[in-house]
Design an enzyme around this catalytic site. Sequence first.
Site, PDB file in Angstrom:
ATOM      1  N   GLN A   1       3.104  -2.296  -1.704  1.00  0.00           N
ATOM      2  CA  GLN A   1       4.270  -1.524  -1.280  1.00  0.00           C
ATOM      3  C   GLN A   1       3.927  -0.662  -0.073  1.00  0.00           C
ATOM      4  OE1 GLN A   1       6.301   0.050  -5.138  1.00  0.00           O
ATOM      5  NE2 GLN A   1       4.176  -0.441  -5.672  1.00  0.00           N
TER       6      GLN A   1
ATOM      7  N   HIS B   1       7.361  -3.910   1.576  1.00  0.00           N
ATOM      8  CA  HIS B   1       8.106  -2.948   2.385  1.00  0.00           C
ATOM      9  C   HIS B   1       7.793  -3.076   3.867  1.00  0.00           C
ATOM     10  CE1 HIS B   1       8.280  -0.338  -1.515  1.00  0.00           C
ATOM     11  NE2 HIS B   1       9.169  -1.316  -1.517  1.00  0.00           N
TER      12      HIS B   1
END
Length: 344
Positions: free
Chosen positions: A141, A159
Amino acid sequence: SVMGALVSLKNDDFSLADSSDDDDLLVVDGLAAGASRGAREIETAKAAALIRRAKRIVVLTGAGISDESGVPTFRNPEDGVWKLYDMRLCASVEGFRERPDALWTVIRDHLVCDQPVPNDAHKALAWMESSLKIVSGIVTQNVDGLHQQAGSRNVLEFHGNMQQATCTNAECDFACSIHSLDLTSAETIPEDDKQDEQVQQTAEDVKVEDDDGSPAADCEKQQTKRTQVNKKKNLRSPLKNAPKCPKCTSVLKPNAVLFGDPIPTKPAHEAVSLARTCDLMLVIGTSAQVQPASNLPRVTREAGGKVLEINVKRTALSQTGVSNYILLGKAGEQLHAIRQQLKL
């Protein structure tokens, strides 16, 4: 099967959805009965033994794994990103449209000026992939690119990343590394006299010590410590303007997924496939609060795999029993110790 309720694919978005608002009911088939017991706390030797026996490991990482590299976590109450910066302006599509300079200020402060490097956790995972051939993929992430710098090859960036930037003009194809941009000498918003005094007072009041605890007399060390304090107090002057495209003068945007952006479908599909087929998932440095990544451990458990969590404290995953095991401690320290055990 609960898989149909967990995975929901759309053309313009990706989400690992659930059919209940009750967090305890998010666990997959067969987990609910054991949820109240929570994850079993283990020591380094047991964690190394689990990894040694595994044939196919998938790793899920969050901001905590990069904390020891100097990249601040988001929710730390003392110096987390959301403590120092306006989350709405710095992390959302709406905020970027309104004030693109806000996000670029965060990038300058923590990815350009500080120049973080991989720590022992990143290096250990890269070694497990290249030398032991047991890590089939890392789902991260994070947007700092430290896994790739450490040598990991199969990294899925949920992300996106803040190492590259592209032009916001859809008709322009310009792209570049953020390190090619001159963010350190870019024009900043002037500080008022009161804040200048605050910066000076903060620096003067800092108790500066050497590594052994003795007062640091060296001027360079004094300045380094003061700079670190100023950074934590968010006293760097924010950028006045976001960097512009040299081809069309439109604003440049880092290749990160902001709140309001869809999760890229390709890494999301690949992450679910990895989670289904691994026999051990390592969950490292994440509080497991952000969908859809936080549901990947449940996918692994439903498919019959085990989940080992490495965190400084228990999370929702270990509290509800989604994680089978938890190893408490800093990621770099624990994974370095595990690496030494695996070499024996």
